[in-house]
Write a protein that holds these residues in place. Structure first.
Motif, PDB file in Angstrom:
ATOM      1  N   ARG B 140       3.849   7.256   1.435  1.00  0.00           N
ATOM      2  CA  ARG B 140       2.698   7.331   2.344  1.00  0.00           C
ATOM      3  C   ARG B 140       2.081   8.711   2.349  1.00  0.00           C
ATOM      4  O   ARG B 140       0.860   8.859   2.354  1.00  0.00           O
ATOM      5  N   VAL B 141       2.940   9.724   2.291  1.00  0.00           N
ATOM      6  CA  VAL B 141       2.367  11.065   2.339  1.00  0.00           C
ATOM      7  C   VAL B 141       1.636  11.366   1.031  1.00  0.00           C
ATOM      8  O   VAL B 141       0.604  12.046   1.014  1.00  0.00           O
ATOM      9  N   LEU B 142       2.131  10.805  -0.047  1.00  0.00           N
ATOM     10  CA  LEU B 142       1.422  10.998  -1.309  1.00  0.00           C
ATOM     11  C   LEU B 142       0.085  10.265  -1.271  1.00  0.00           C
ATOM     12  O   LEU B 142      -0.926  10.753  -1.775  1.00  0.00           O
ATOM     13  N   ALA B 143       0.094   9.085  -0.655  1.00  0.00           N
ATOM     14  CA  ALA B 143      -1.147   8.324  -0.581  1.00  0.00           C
ATOM     15  C   ALA B 143      -2.132   8.964   0.382  1.00  0.00           C
ATOM     16  O   ALA B 143      -3.342   8.740   0.281  1.00  0.00           O
ATOM     17  N   SER B 144      -1.627   9.764   1.307  1.00  0.00           N
ATOM     18  CA  SER B 144      -2.522  10.339   2.306  1.00  0.00           C
ATOM     19  C   SER B 144      -3.259  11.562   1.786  1.00  0.00           C
ATOM     20  O   SER B 144      -4.090  12.117   2.483  1.00  0.00           O
ATOM     21  N   CYS B 145      -2.931  12.015   0.578  1.00  0.00           N
ATOM     22  CA  CYS B 145      -3.622  13.180   0.029  1.00  0.00           C
ATOM     23  C   CYS B 145      -5.104  12.858  -0.123  1.00  0.00           C
ATOM     24  O   CYS B 145      -5.468  11.781  -0.595  1.00  0.00           O
ATOM     25  N   ASP B 146      -5.926  13.803   0.268  1.00  0.00           N
ATOM     26  CA  ASP B 146      -7.366  13.561   0.163  1.00  0.00           C
ATOM     27  C   ASP B 146      -7.800  13.741  -1.278  1.00  0.00           C
ATOM     28  O   ASP B 146      -7.594  14.784  -1.876  1.00  0.00           O
ATOM     29  N   MET B 147      -8.375  12.689  -1.843  1.00  0.00           N
ATOM     30  CA  MET B 147      -8.770  12.712  -3.239  1.00  0.00           C
ATOM     31  C   MET B 147     -10.061  13.500  -3.390  1.00  0.00           C
ATOM     32  O   MET B 147     -11.045  13.182  -2.740  1.00  0.00           O
ATOM     33  N   PRO B 148     -10.063  14.497  -4.234  1.00  0.00           N
ATOM     34  CA  PRO B 148     -11.331  15.176  -4.484  1.00  0.00           C
ATOM     35  C   PRO B 148     -12.213  14.291  -5.346  1.00  0.00           C
ATOM     36  O   PRO B 148     -11.745  13.351  -5.975  1.00  0.00           O
ATOM     37  N   PHE B 421       6.419   6.339  -7.140  1.00  0.00           N
ATOM     38  CA  PHE B 421       6.807   5.849  -5.815  1.00  0.00           C
ATOM     39  C   PHE B 421       6.093   4.542  -5.547  1.00  0.00           C
ATOM     40  O   PHE B 421       5.016   4.280  -6.069  1.00  0.00           O
ATOM     41  N   ASP B 422       6.720   3.729  -4.719  1.00  0.00           N
ATOM     42  CA  ASP B 422       6.099   2.446  -4.397  1.00  0.00           C
ATOM     43  C   ASP B 422       4.816   2.679  -3.621  1.00  0.00           C
ATOM     44  O   ASP B 422       4.630   3.709  -2.974  1.00  0.00           O
ATOM     45  N   LEU B 423       3.967   1.703  -3.733  1.00  0.00           N
ATOM     46  CA  LEU B 423       2.762   1.758  -2.917  1.00  0.00           C
ATOM     47  C   LEU B 423       3.168   1.733  -1.454  1.00  0.00           C
ATOM     48  O   LEU B 423       4.100   1.026  -1.086  1.00  0.00           O
ATOM     49  N   PRO B 424       2.523   2.533  -0.649  1.00  0.00           N
ATOM     50  CA  PRO B 424       2.878   2.455   0.773  1.00  0.00           C
ATOM     51  C   PRO B 424       2.580   1.072   1.326  1.00  0.00           C
ATOM     52  O   PRO B 424       1.734   0.355   0.823  1.00  0.00           O
ATOM     53  N   VAL B 425       3.341   0.749   2.337  1.00  0.00           N
ATOM     54  CA  VAL B 425       3.279  -0.600   2.890  1.00  0.00           C
ATOM     55  C   VAL B 425       1.860  -0.965   3.312  1.00  0.00           C
ATOM     56  O   VAL B 425       1.397  -2.081   3.092  1.00  0.00           O
ATOM     57  N   GLU B 426       1.145   0.021   3.837  1.00  0.00           N
ATOM     58  CA  GLU B 426      -0.185  -0.280   4.373  1.00  0.00           C
ATOM     59  C   GLU B 426      -1.160  -0.749   3.309  1.00  0.00           C
ATOM     60  O   GLU B 426      -2.142  -1.410   3.606  1.00  0.00           O
ATOM     61  N   ARG B 427      -0.855  -0.393   2.060  1.00  0.00           N
ATOM     62  CA  ARG B 427      -1.783  -0.783   1.005  1.00  0.00           C
ATOM     63  C   ARG B 427      -1.647  -2.253   0.618  1.00  0.00           C
ATOM     64  O   ARG B 427      -2.498  -2.809  -0.025  1.00  0.00           O
ATOM     65  N   TYR B 428      -0.538  -2.839   0.989  1.00  0.00           N
ATOM     66  CA  TYR B 428      -0.321  -4.235   0.595  1.00  0.00           C
ATOM     67  C   TYR B 428      -1.219  -5.144   1.412  1.00  0.00           C
ATOM     68  O   TYR B 428      -1.494  -4.876   2.578  1.00  0.00           O
TER      69      TYR B 428
END
Lengths: 291, 444
Positions: B140-148, B421-428
């Motif tokens: 989740r923390v990896l997914a929370s990175c703001d994409m430039p 890492f697995d996709l965070p749960v929220e993305r499912y």
């Protein structure tokens, strides 16, 4: 797109590349090295053998080759040699094994021959083998007759284990062998031989032994005298009789029977004529002169 | 973003499959040469247990069983420029390596140097719901990175979590299992032109090979050329290749910056070719035999024959002194190093605690380069040769094979990337069910 004079570096073509990759596949290599040659050979053989005439020719060829090997002189048996057998037994053996020599040793059934030879009554054991030089060697050990047995069916020769070896033509032909008689006499050969051995001192008078009731022996002497022997301890009883004979000339007297069946009460049977004579002498002594 | 995530995950799975199978090929698509190594893995499960790099630098479990190089064609500036030619070159080199290894390889891990890499540093943070950090929280923390906004037509090549911070503790390499309120991460992302990746993938595919991974050449050459303490304390690796010069900066065993200068040894060759009026092949040969960057009095007397057969007697018997050659080479080498200097400045390399610079790649074999580089880049310059790996032929141990050897290390012990890492749960799409389950777990 190519420049005019640009020379291409060498590179494998697409198909050469694919072929090489295929050749490096382990399963394919296995297929190419083992399965494919096997299949090719198998299919060629199958196609070739699918013709009836070819099959016959092949089997004929195989048969010929086999025969030509079997009939080589190295494998031929020309002579049968029989060792350890007397002439009559050897003739018997030649009779029951009718082999037309020369014969290939592949066709000989040695075990069968051995069984047949060993099945002869006069043969104790037999070995059969093919000797170098094309000789069928039969080595046998004969059974030696030790007794002449007179039974209801005639005269027979018996070996020491009680096997009937052969029939005898006449008693005189086997005068050296002692004589036994009676049913079941051949089953007690050992005892009979022991009795004959014990009867050595009176050997000249012994005519033979008679088996009585298949359980005990009578010794028959030449003038019709008989010695009844017990079932158990027959040899000892006979020795007692011989000892008595030595001491008192027992057997020279006018006896018909020495009955040793009850060992604690030996009984003598005097001949009838002697008994009457004995009675007459008794009367004379008493003074009774009725006659 | 999701597409790349999926394709990178697919490649990672393929790499796992290849390691299960035990054989994987390494393909270094460079501008001057294409190298292929065939690796055989012996004990993958043993490798997985080892934490960190370990005493054998993670190379105990594999062995090079096939190696081949060929002259590169159809590749310019580290990018595929002529598809057919590149395909032929890859075919040649893969076939030769397979032949040496006596085994067929199906999976290939490729690296290339060009395609204008660009580095981004990302940061993200989340509030932890559970007290203990678990795998899902990391995802989740990896997914929370703001994409430039890295632009259209570019793709992410590497996205590696460099640092984790839990509350006010930073510098964590693995936060799993630790307690905290807030989890933050720094991620390094490297983007390249999507076209270059697609072209390379297409070339590999046309050779009946499966692409099991892709890497940036400047990253992997640093893996093999930097020693462990340099990676830990901070160092820059300059890979002087044929068409491009890759620069990567390592810190705490993570790459924190990578870039490439679109200049390299081929430019030096073309300078010689133009300056001395000789064909490129001869210029390359002269550069290799007589090249240098420092001229001495001796070099004025050392004459180089420039033979050719044009038929013109004067033209065919020209001679130049080595000093002249050095005079041609040096400005270009200086220019390359100046470019590297500006890249390092832009990356803020001077603020790093240790400013080690390692020169590697085929271009680093120019005599006297370390002296020149230390004038331009800084005092702590050394020439780096790649690590020794099992079974590597002697011919492939030079600095020109730094990226090929680095690829071996990359193949055996890859850095955790974002897509590992697995996709965070929220993305499912089934998020509501998962939430219901979690609510149940928390309340019952």
């Amino acid at each position: 797109m190519q420049q005019v004079a640009a020379k291409c570096d060498p590179a494998p073509s697409r198909w050469a590349y694919r072929l090489e990759r295929l050749m490096l596949t382990p399963l394919f290599r296995l297929f190419l090295r083992i399965i494919l040659p096997f299949m090719v050979v198998f299919s060629i053989a199958a196609i070739w053998l699918s013709d009836e005439a070819r099959r016959d020719r092949l089997s004929g060829f195989v048969h010929e080759a086999r025969v030509s090997i079997e009939t080589r002189p190295e494998f031929m048996v020309n002579v049968m040699a029989i060792d350890g057998a007397s002439v009559s037994i050897a003739e018997d053996i030649r009779e029951i094994i009718p082999i037309d020599f020369p014969l290939s040793s592949f066709d000989l059934e040695l075990e069968h021959i051995q069984e047949q030879v060993a099945g002869l009554p006069a043969v104790a054991s037999a070995t059969v083998r093919v000797r170098p030089g094309g000789i069928l060697q039969i080595t046998i050990t004969e059974r030696d007759p030790v007794l002449v047995w007179r039974s209801r069916d005639g005269l027979f020769l018996v070996d020491q284990e009680g096997f009937v070896v052969a029939s005898a033509k006449s008693r005189a032909a086997h005068a050296d062998l002692p004589l036994v008689a009676g049913a079941g006499a051949e089953l007690a050969v050992q005892e009979a031989r022991a009795l004959f051995a014990a009867a050595q001192p009176i050997k000249a008078r012994v005519r033979g032994l008679v088996r009585v009731g298949e359980r005990r022996w009578d010794v028959v002497l030449n003038n019709g005298q008989r010695i009844f022997l017990p079932v158990d301890g027959a040899v000892q009883a006979l020795e007692r009789v011989i000892a008595l004979n030595d001491a008192q000339d027992l057997l020279a007297r006018d006896l018909t029977v020495v009955d040793m069946r009850l060992s604690d009460r030996p009984t003598l049977r005097i001949a009838e004529r002697s008994v009457e004579e004995w009675w007459r002498i008794r009367r004379l002594q008493v003074g009774n002169t009725e006659e | 973003m999701m597409e790349l995530y999926e394709s990178q995950r697919a490649m990672r799975n393929m790499r796992k499959a290849a390691m299960q199978r035990g054989v994987v090929a390494i393909l270094d698509v460079g501008s001057s040469k294409i190298a292929c190594l065939v690796l055989r893995f012996d004990g993958t499960e043993r490798l997985a247990e080892v934490e960190g790099i370990g005493s054998m630098a993670g190379q105990s479990g594999f062995r090079v069983i096939g190696a081949a190089t060929t002259r590169s064609r159809g590749v310019r500036f580290g990018e595929v420029s002529a598809m057919q030619e590149t395909e032929r070159a890859i075919r040649t080199v893969v076939q030769a390596a397979q032949k040496m290894a006596k085994i067929r390889v199906d999976h290939v891990i490729a690296c290339f140097s060009g395609a204008s890499p660009r580095s981004y540093g990302l940061a993200g943070s989340i509030d932890l719901e559970g007290r203990v950090v678990n795998e899902q929280d990391v995802a989740r923390v990896l997914a929370s990175c703001d994409m430039p906004d890295y632009g259209d037509g570019r793709e992410v090549l590497h996205a590696q979590p460099v640092n984790f911070a839990l509350d006010h503790r930073t510098g964590l390499s693995d936060p799993r299992g630790q307690m905290g309120q807030e989890l933050a991460t720094d991620m390094h992302m490297l983007t390249v032109d999507a076209i270059a990746i697609q072209n390379l993938a297409h070339c590999v595919k046309r050779c009946d090979l499966e692409l099991a991974g892709i890497a940036s050449s400047s990253y992997v050459s640093a893996l093999s050329a930097l020693v462990e303490d340099e990676q830990e304390l901070g160092a820059a690796c300059v890979d002087l290749g044929g068409g491009t010069t890759g620069v990567s900066i390592f810190m705490k065993k993570h790459m924190i910056y990578a870039d490439a200068v679109r200049m390299g040894g081929d430019h030096v060759t073309s300078d010689i070719s133009m300056g001395l009026q000789v064909p490129t092949a001869m210029a390359e040969r002269i550069k290799t035999f007589y090249g240098g960057v420092y001229a001495t009095g001796m070099d004025d007397r050392e004459m180089i024959e420039l033979e050719s057969d044009t038929g013109d007697w004067e033209h065919d018997r020209r001679r130049v002194s080595r000093a002249e050659l050095i005079g041609i080479m040096r400005p270009r080498v200086e220019e390359v190093l100046e470019e590297v200097r500006s890249l390092l400045d832009a990356a803020g390399f001077e603020y790093l605690p240790s400013q080690k610079i390692v020169l590697t790649g085929g271009g680093s074999q120019i005599p006297g380069l370390d002296g020149l580089a230390s004038k331009i880049l800084g005092q702590q310059v050394r020439l780096g040769r790649p690590l020794r790996v099992h079974g590597l032929p002697q011919a492939a141990t030079g600095p020109g094979f730094a990226s090929a050897v680095g690829m071996c290390l990359f193949a055996t012990r890859p850095q955790d990337e974002w897509w590992d890492f697995d996709l965070p749960v929220e993305r499912y799409p089934v998020r509501s069910i998962k939430r219901a389950v979690r609510w149940f777990k928390e309340n019952w």
